[in-house]
Motif scaffolding. Structure first.
Motif, mmCIF file in Angstrom:
data_model
loop_
_atom_site.group_PDB
_atom_site.id
_atom_site.type_symbol
_atom_site.label_atom_id
_atom_site.label_comp_id
_atom_site.label_asym_id
_atom_site.label_seq_id
_atom_site.Cartn_x
_atom_site.Cartn_y
_atom_site.Cartn_z
ATOM 1 N N GLY A 55 0.813 -1.403 -0.172
ATOM 2 C CA GLY A 55 0.095 -0.151 -0.061
ATOM 3 C C GLY A 55 0.718 1.163 0.072
ATOM 4 O O GLY A 55 0.679 2.025 -0.858
ATOM 5 N N SER A 56 1.931 1.304 0.688
ATOM 6 C CA SER A 56 2.754 2.342 0.780
ATOM 7 C C SER A 56 3.656 2.494 -0.701
ATOM 8 O O SER A 56 3.458 3.851 -1.040
ATOM 9 N N VAL B 25 1.741 6.561 -6.875
ATOM 10 C CA VAL B 25 0.584 7.706 -7.142
ATOM 11 C C VAL B 25 0.762 9.154 -7.054
ATOM 12 O O VAL B 25 0.671 9.906 -7.664
ATOM 13 N N ASN B 26 1.532 9.301 -5.919
ATOM 14 C CA ASN B 26 1.883 10.614 -5.545
ATOM 15 C C ASN B 26 2.976 11.133 -6.407
ATOM 16 O O ASN B 26 2.919 12.458 -6.985
ATOM 17 N N LEU B 27 4.047 10.420 -6.794
ATOM 18 C CA LEU B 27 5.233 10.704 -7.780
ATOM 19 C C LEU B 27 4.640 10.878 -9.093
ATOM 20 O O LEU B 27 4.830 12.081 -9.758
ATOM 21 N N MET C 209 4.566 14.994 -10.765
ATOM 22 C CA MET C 209 5.056 15.135 -12.096
ATOM 23 C C MET C 209 4.027 15.885 -12.996
ATOM 24 O O MET C 209 4.397 16.646 -13.830
ATOM 25 N N LEU C 210 2.628 15.439 -12.950
ATOM 26 C CA LEU C 210 1.591 16.086 -13.732
ATOM 27 C C LEU C 210 1.698 17.475 -13.310
ATOM 28 O O LEU C 210 1.397 18.388 -14.028
ATOM 29 N N LEU C 211 1.703 17.583 -11.952
ATOM 30 C CA LEU C 211 1.629 19.092 -11.402
ATOM 31 C C LEU C 211 2.975 19.918 -11.839
ATOM 32 O O LEU C 211 2.583 21.085 -12.494
ATOM 33 N N ILE D 146 -3.814 18.532 -1.529
ATOM 34 C CA ILE D 146 -4.410 17.473 -1.783
ATOM 35 C C ILE D 146 -4.462 16.398 -0.774
ATOM 36 O O ILE D 146 -5.541 15.727 -0.465
ATOM 37 N N ASN D 147 -3.134 15.914 -0.380
ATOM 38 C CA ASN D 147 -3.105 14.728 0.681
ATOM 39 C C ASN D 147 -3.770 15.282 2.133
ATOM 40 O O ASN D 147 -4.493 14.382 2.855
ATOM 41 N N LEU D 148 -3.368 16.560 2.509
ATOM 42 C CA LEU D 148 -4.474 17.038 3.484
ATOM 43 C C LEU D 148 -5.837 16.844 3.643
ATOM 44 O O LEU D 148 -6.429 16.477 4.492
#
Length: 144
Positions: free
Chosen positions: A6-7, A13-15, A19-21, A121-123
């Motif tokens: 899961g990690s 997913v965060n990466l 990279m899209l951002l 987003i994560n928050l």
């Protein structure tokens, strides 16, 4: 094992989102010219160069921590890890600047803005999840 998988999925997913951002910020906000594929090629080459070294130093520092039971020697490794983290971070900024045809400073701006958006987003997801769990627990305790 499921926590590790899961990690890894969450980190991947965060990466991808970061990279899209970075691409959107560097291309449309800062006016750079490049493709996501070129950005990913440069950044993954940078990661592939530095992360094995970084993880090796982490491994050695953890081993020394267990062997020496918290000797002051571990502080030397902390300094090395900090310096390597700075090299990796500012190297990423330089690679972003190289990918989009502007300098490292704009690469740093794109990287920092992407980190700020990703943290927001994560928050938001964390708060939404926390509030939903709170509501579930509250309704379960009030209902019984």
């Amino acid at each position: 094992m499921p926590l590790g998988i899961g990690s890894a999925v969450g980190a991947l997913v965060n990466l991808v989102i970061q990279m899209l951002l970075v691409h959107v910020i560097a291309r449309f906000v800062l006016g750079g010219h490049s493709t996501r594929l070129h950005l990913l090629t440069l950044l993954l080459a940078h990661y592939n160069k530095w992360l094995p070294r970084y993880f090796f130093v982490l491994y050695i520092s953890i081993a020394i921590t267990f062997i020496t039971l918290g000797s002051p020697l571990i502080y030397c490794f902390g300094i090395i890890i900090f310096i390597m983290s700075l090299i990796i971070f500012f190297g990423l900024a330089g690679k972003i600047g190289q990918a989009y045809g502007f300098g490292s400073a704009f690469g740093l701006v794109a990287l920092l803005l992407s980190i700020i958006v990703l943290v927001a987003i994560n928050l938001g997801l964390w708060l939404a999840f926390g509030f939903s769990i709170d509501q579930i627990l509250a309704s379960a305790t009030l209902g019984s």
